[in-house]
Design a protein around this motif. Structure first.
Motif, PDB file in Angstrom:
ATOM      1  N   UNK A  65       0.844  -1.200   0.000  1.00 27.31           N
ATOM      2  CA  UNK A  65       0.000   0.000   0.000  1.00 27.31           C
ATOM      3  C   UNK A  65       0.875   1.244   0.000  1.00 27.31           C
ATOM      4  N   UNK A 106       0.553   5.398   0.458  1.00 21.14           N
ATOM      5  CA  UNK A 106      -0.286   6.529   0.847  1.00 21.14           C
ATOM      6  C   UNK A 106       0.205   7.756   0.091  1.00 21.14           C
ATOM      7  N   UNK A 146      -5.132   5.916  -0.366  1.00 20.26           N
ATOM      8  CA  UNK A 146      -4.330   4.701  -0.279  1.00 20.26           C
ATOM      9  C   UNK A 146      -4.422   3.954  -1.604  1.00 20.26           C
ATOM     10  N   UNK A 201       3.534 -12.038   7.765  1.00 16.22           N
ATOM     11  CA  UNK A 201       3.192 -11.081   8.808  1.00 16.22           C
ATOM     12  C   UNK A 201       4.231 -10.011   9.037  1.00 16.22           C
ATOM     13  N   UNK A 260       6.539  -6.737   8.252  1.00 20.50           N
ATOM     14  CA  UNK A 260       6.210  -5.489   7.575  1.00 20.50           C
ATOM     15  C   UNK A 260       7.472  -4.776   7.123  1.00 20.50           C
ATOM     16  N   UNK A 299      27.101 -13.821  14.812  1.00 17.38           N
ATOM     17  CA  UNK A 299      25.668 -14.136  14.762  1.00 17.38           C
ATOM     18  C   UNK A 299      24.874 -12.901  14.336  1.00 17.38           C
ATOM     19  N   UNK A 300      23.901 -13.127  13.473  1.00 17.14           N
ATOM     20  CA  UNK A 300      22.965 -12.054  13.150  1.00 17.14           C
ATOM     21  C   UNK A 300      22.018 -11.902  14.321  1.00 17.14           C
ATOM     22  N   UNK A 301      21.534 -10.656  14.525  1.00 16.84           N
ATOM     23  CA  UNK A 301      20.585 -10.491  15.621  1.00 16.84           C
ATOM     24  C   UNK A 301      19.344 -11.332  15.365  1.00 16.84           C
ATOM     25  N   UNK A 340      15.778 -12.111  14.929  1.00 15.45           N
ATOM     26  CA  UNK A 340      14.602 -11.304  14.606  1.00 15.45           C
ATOM     27  C   UNK A 340      13.395 -11.872  15.318  1.00 15.45           C
ATOM     28  N   UNK A 341      12.614 -10.940  15.865  1.00 19.94           N
ATOM     29  CA  UNK A 341      11.440 -11.406  16.598  1.00 19.94           C
ATOM     30  C   UNK A 341      10.357 -11.800  15.608  1.00 19.94           C
ATOM     31  N   UNK A 356       6.776 -11.848  13.930  1.00 20.02           N
ATOM     32  CA  UNK A 356       5.778 -10.780  13.795  1.00 20.02           C
ATOM     33  C   UNK A 356       4.617 -11.024  14.730  1.00 20.02           C
ATOM     34  N   UNK A 365      -5.671   6.765  10.756  1.00 21.43           N
ATOM     35  CA  UNK A 365      -5.021   6.629   9.458  1.00 21.43           C
ATOM     36  C   UNK A 365      -5.811   5.695   8.558  1.00 21.43           C
ATOM     37  N   UNK A 380      -6.565   2.955   6.261  1.00 20.00           N
ATOM     38  CA  UNK A 380      -5.864   1.703   5.947  1.00 20.00           C
ATOM     39  C   UNK A 380      -6.042   1.314   4.492  1.00 20.00           C
ATOM     40  N   UNK A 381      -6.959   1.986   3.810  1.00 17.51           N
ATOM     41  CA  UNK A 381      -7.250   1.603   2.431  1.00 17.51           C
ATOM     42  C   UNK A 381      -8.090   0.339   2.335  1.00 17.51           C
ATOM     43  N   UNK A 382      -8.606  -0.118   3.450  1.00 23.85           N
ATOM     44  CA  UNK A 382      -9.415  -1.348   3.461  1.00 23.85           C
ATOM     45  C   UNK A 382     -10.876  -0.994   3.682  1.00 23.85           C
ATOM     46  N   UNK A 409     -13.176  -6.484   6.328  1.00 26.03           N
ATOM     47  CA  UNK A 409     -11.762  -6.786   6.100  1.00 26.03           C
ATOM     48  C   UNK A 409     -11.095  -6.845   7.470  1.00 26.03           C
ATOM     49  N   UNK A 445      -4.390  -7.051  10.061  1.00 28.12           N
ATOM     50  CA  UNK A 445      -3.727  -8.285  10.488  1.00 28.12           C
ATOM     51  C   UNK A 445      -2.290  -8.039  10.917  1.00 28.12           C
ATOM     52  N   UNK A 446      -1.777  -9.006  11.674  1.00 26.07           N
ATOM     53  CA  UNK A 446      -0.391  -8.987  12.165  1.00 26.07           C
ATOM     54  C   UNK A 446      -0.093  -7.692  12.915  1.00 26.07           C
ATOM     55  N   UNK A 447      -0.881  -7.400  13.926  1.00 28.48           N
ATOM     56  CA  UNK A 447      -0.636  -6.173  14.696  1.00 28.48           C
ATOM     57  C   UNK A 447      -0.376  -6.537  16.151  1.00 28.48           C
TER      58      UNK A 447
END
Lengths: 322, 486
Positions: free
Chosen positions: A76, A78, A83, A128, A130, B33-35, B37-38, B40, B61, B63-65, B69, B72-74
């Motif tokens: 997306x 902006x 969007x 998931x 970003x 070692x690479x850090x 990554x956590x 998502x 903001x 979301x354009x959705x 809908x 996701x992944x928040x």
């Protein structure tokens, strides 16, 4: 068994057992992502590419033949309080020596960017994760009145175009082309011929030198390059009457935004490098990955025109325009 | 065994320490070692609404959705979710999302009374029937309709002898929007403009009516228009063989063919195909055609910017004499042996028995030397329209065989463009200062925008059809229909 032999066996055994480990040149594999998108001002078909890193079995990366592009991501942008969602698509790959599958890309054909507008990016990967970025589109270019107006210029052997912008560190890519028509089997075909800034001698041949992106706010074309380009229109065709050159030339200048300019600066200005690889760390403005999110704007300079006598001296017809 | 351990005590301890040192130091490696990554976040908010199609804003903001809908992944946290849609009030919800929680929001917009709105529909005059979103309401204006879901609604007002008006009425939440429209009276005047009909342009020139009561209309730059009182069909350079888009005159021959005089020759249209006559394939010297007339012997008389031309279907006869007096604006055929010519800047001329003659302004005192149009009434008076020029002003005159009677219409600059004399001996005179009607007794009435519903004072031509209606072409005001009192 003597004591010494016993001690010797113990040492040998300890060395053999304790430090027997294969050497592995790789660190732990962590998948990384590379995103590229340069938004354009002169067309509304915007494209983006998204790839992931990969680890080949051996040491030769070319043995890895699985297409690393990522499909199904949610991209997306902006822009102007709106969007724009990119759709994924693919085209047939010309070079299938390594990857056999079609080339995947993302596109949106509903917007083009203006000057000095904020653009924001968010890529949601199928897993998931970003990627984020933002930029400011380049400012307006204005052409200087000292730029050339007619060709051939009076008392000079160069054609110079000068422009201005309020942005700093901007890279520009100028382009000058002759517009002409050619009669081919009775049909009139419109064509354009790019003019190099100069020709250089390489061996026994003259090689054209075209502008590359750089920070200069002017471009100089040698008149002998203009002459040679005009001659190359008809090349060896003896019937010059089949060609008609338009009065107005086509001069355009692309201004890159800050991220694109920095990227071009880091790659020596090769515009083809805008496809960023995951292992190229020259410049990146993608949070959460690598790559480039930027934009460019194109401005045309319409005052540059040929004189009729000059064009007719090549044997070509002249197309007068308002 | 114990004795053995005691005997080799030093060896035991030596071996133990060697092992210990090797274990501690021998396999110590420097590893890059690479850090790490956590992963998502896995939080989801699924947003559904009734109706759907609302834009989802997350913490202000876009979301354009659109609903339904999911975001996701928040991460876990407090989120302000706002649903927006054009004409609707915003709906905002604050939700607390736990880690990896999958939350569903169902928002029933319809259950909120403040979401609805209404419209007030009014017409001038009142009493118009209302069609609302293609449904006839059987109610008339004024009317208030409430409890409507926000959006755009098509509304049609119709009232007898008035032009229908179609509008898009916007309904917004918690608002009554007022839509008042004035309905144009069509009992006497009907206008056909680009804004009110399907006509292609408002810049019209000539008009004539064929044997089937079809109106053929010339335009300034859009070619020819055919109007059968249902559809406007346009014939222009892009879709037909018409020689030019600039039409000067139109005439109908005895085969009901349409002769179109343009600035690039003549096009003859038989309803399916075109025959083109111009300087390259005919006797025409000039392609600038001002007028086309037919005599009783089926000769075609053509007035051009260069000369008078007669075409008998095979041969072209060009009249060049006298030189310098050859711009023919209009032709009136009095008989086979005598025709009248209206010229540009050279007054009135006649061609009688193949011989030219002039009726000089100094002898007859008519208004100017530029004649735009000629006609004859039932008393055989010949009427001439005049444009202002260096010799005089615009006006209209009739000649009774001996003298001219002048009518100086409007101002000095008034262009008198055209005259049409109907079967009731009414003279319909088109001028740039309105449409003038001279009745059988030559009493005059002027129709202007100030005293009628004619769309403009700049009138180019008028004709009367079989039903008694007068069709008027204008420069800028499209086509007008006037229904004279019966």
């Amino acid at each position: 068994m003597s004591v010494r032999k016993a001690i010797g066996f113990i040492f040998i055994g300890v060395f053999l057992i304790s430090c027997n480990e294969d050497f592995n040149p790789y660190g732990d594999y962590v998948e990384k992502y590379a995103f590229t998108c340069i938004l354009k001002s002169n067309e509304n078909f915007q494209t983006a590419t998204l790839f992931k890193s990969y680890r080949p079995d051996g040491y030769d990366p070319y043995t890895y033949t699985t297409d690393p592009s990522i499909v199904g991501a949610d991209i997306r942008v902006w822009y102007n309080d709106t969007v724009f969602v990119f759709s994924d698509s693919s085209v047939t790959r010309e070079d299938t020596s390594r990857y056999k599958t079609p080339f995947s890309f993302y596109y949106n054909n509903k917007f083009f960017v203006g000057n000095r507008k904020t653009i924001e990016l968010e890529v949601l990967l199928p897993n998931g994760k970003r990627l984020r970025s933002n930029s400011l589109t380049p400012g307006q270019i204005t052409f200087d009145n000292n730029s050339e107006v007619i060709i051939p210029p009076i008392g000079k052997n160069i054609v110079q175009v000068i422009w201005k912008t309020l942005d700093e560190g901007t890279f520009f890519l100028p382009k000058l082309a002759i517009r002409y028509e050619q009669k081919i089997n009775g049909e009139v075909v419109y064509k354009e011929k790019d003019i190099p800034t100069r020709y250089v001698t390489q061996g026994n041949e003259l090689t054209p030198v075209y502008p590359v992106p750089n920070a200069s706010i002017t471009v100089v074309y040698q008149m002998n390059a203009v002459i040679k380009a005009l001659q190359e229109i008809s090349a060896s065709d003896p019937n010059k009457n089949n060609y008609a050159v338009f009065q107005n030339l086509l001069f355009s200048c692309i201004a890159f935004d800050q991220p694109s300019s920095r990227y071009l600066s880091s790659t020596g200005g090769n515009v083809d490098d805008l496809t960023v690889s995951v292992d190229v760390a020259d410049y990146s403005n993608i949070e959460g990955g690598f790559g480039l999110f930027g934009s460019y704007s194109q401005k045309k300079y319409t005052r540059l025109r040929f004189l009729q006598d000059y064009i007719e001296s090549f044997g070509y017809n002249f197309i007068v325009e308002d | 065994m114990r004795d053995l351990i005691i005997k080799y005590n030093w060896l035991f301890y030596f071996t133990f320490y060697v092992w210990l040192i090797l274990i501690l130091n021998g396999c110590d490696k420097q590893v890059s070692r690479s850090p790490v990554e956590s992963e998502p976040p896995k939080g989801f908010i699924y947003v559904n609404s009734v109706p759907d199609g609302f834009t989802i804003f997350q913490n202000g903001r876009n979301t354009g959705r659109l609903t339904p809908d999911s975001i996701s992944y928040i991460d876990a946290g407090v989120y302000e979710i706002t649903l927006k849609k054009k004409y609707f009030k915003d709906t905002t919800l604050v939700v607390n999302l736990n880690e990896d929680e999958k939350l569903t929001l169902n928002v029933d917009i319809l259950s909120n009374p403040s979401m609805y709105g209404g419209v007030y529909l009014q017409t001038v005059p009142t009493g118009a029937n209302i069609t609302f979103n293609d449904s006839v309401l059987n109610k008339v204006t004024p009317l208030t309709i409430q409890n409507l879901l926000p959006g755009e609604y098509s509304v049609k007002f119709d009232l007898y002898n008035h032009r229908d008006v179609n509008i898009i009425a916007i309904v917004q939440s918690s608002t009554i929007n007022n839509y008042t429209r004035t309905l144009r009276d069509t009992s006497v005047w009907v206008d056909y403009q680009v804004s009110t009909s399907d006509i292609q342009t408002n810049l019209l020139t000539a008009i004539t009516i064929d044997n089937n009561n079809i109106k053929w209309i010339g335009t300034l730059e859009n070619g020819l228009i055919k109007y059968d009182e249902v559809n406007f069909i346009n014939y222009n350079l892009t879709n037909s063989s018409i020689p030019s888009n600039r039409v000067k005159c139109i005439s109908i021959d005895n085969q009901n063919r349409i002769w179109v005089g343009t600035e690039a020759g003549i096009g003859v249209f038989d309803g399916s195909g075109w025959i083109i006559y111009n300087h390259s394939n005919s006797g025409l010297i000039s392609d600038f055609i001002n007028t086309i007339r037919f005599d009783n012997n089926n000769n075609v008389w053509i007035g051009t910017a260069a000369n008078l031309v007669k075409f008998d279907g095979f041969n072209w006869n060009v009249y060049n004499e006298p030189a310098g007096k050859d711009w023919i604006n209009d032709i009136y055929i009095e008989s086979v042996n005598k025709i009248w010519l209206g010229t540009k800047a050279d007054g009135i001329r006649t061609l009688e028995n193949e011989s030219f003659d002039s009726l000089l302004i100094v002898n007859y005192g008519y208004p100017s030397n530029t004649i735009s149009s000629i006609g004859a009434d039932e008393l055989n008076n010949i009427w001439f329209c005049f444009l202002p020029d260096t010799a005089g002003r615009g006006g209209v005159s009739y000649f009774n065989g001996n003298t001219f009677t002048n009518f100086l219409l409007g101002t000095f600059q008034n262009n008198v463009n055209n005259i049409f004399i109907d079967g009731q001996n009414n003279k319909w005179i088109s001028t740039t200062e309105g449409l003038v009607l001279f009745d059988n007794q030559n009493n005059s009435t002027v129709f202007r925008t100030s005293n009628s519903l004619i769309t403009t004072d700049n009138v180019r031509a008028a004709v009367r059809d079989q039903n008694g209606n007068v069709w008027i072409t204008t420069n800028g005001g499209g086509l007008n229909k006037y229904k004279p009192p019966r």
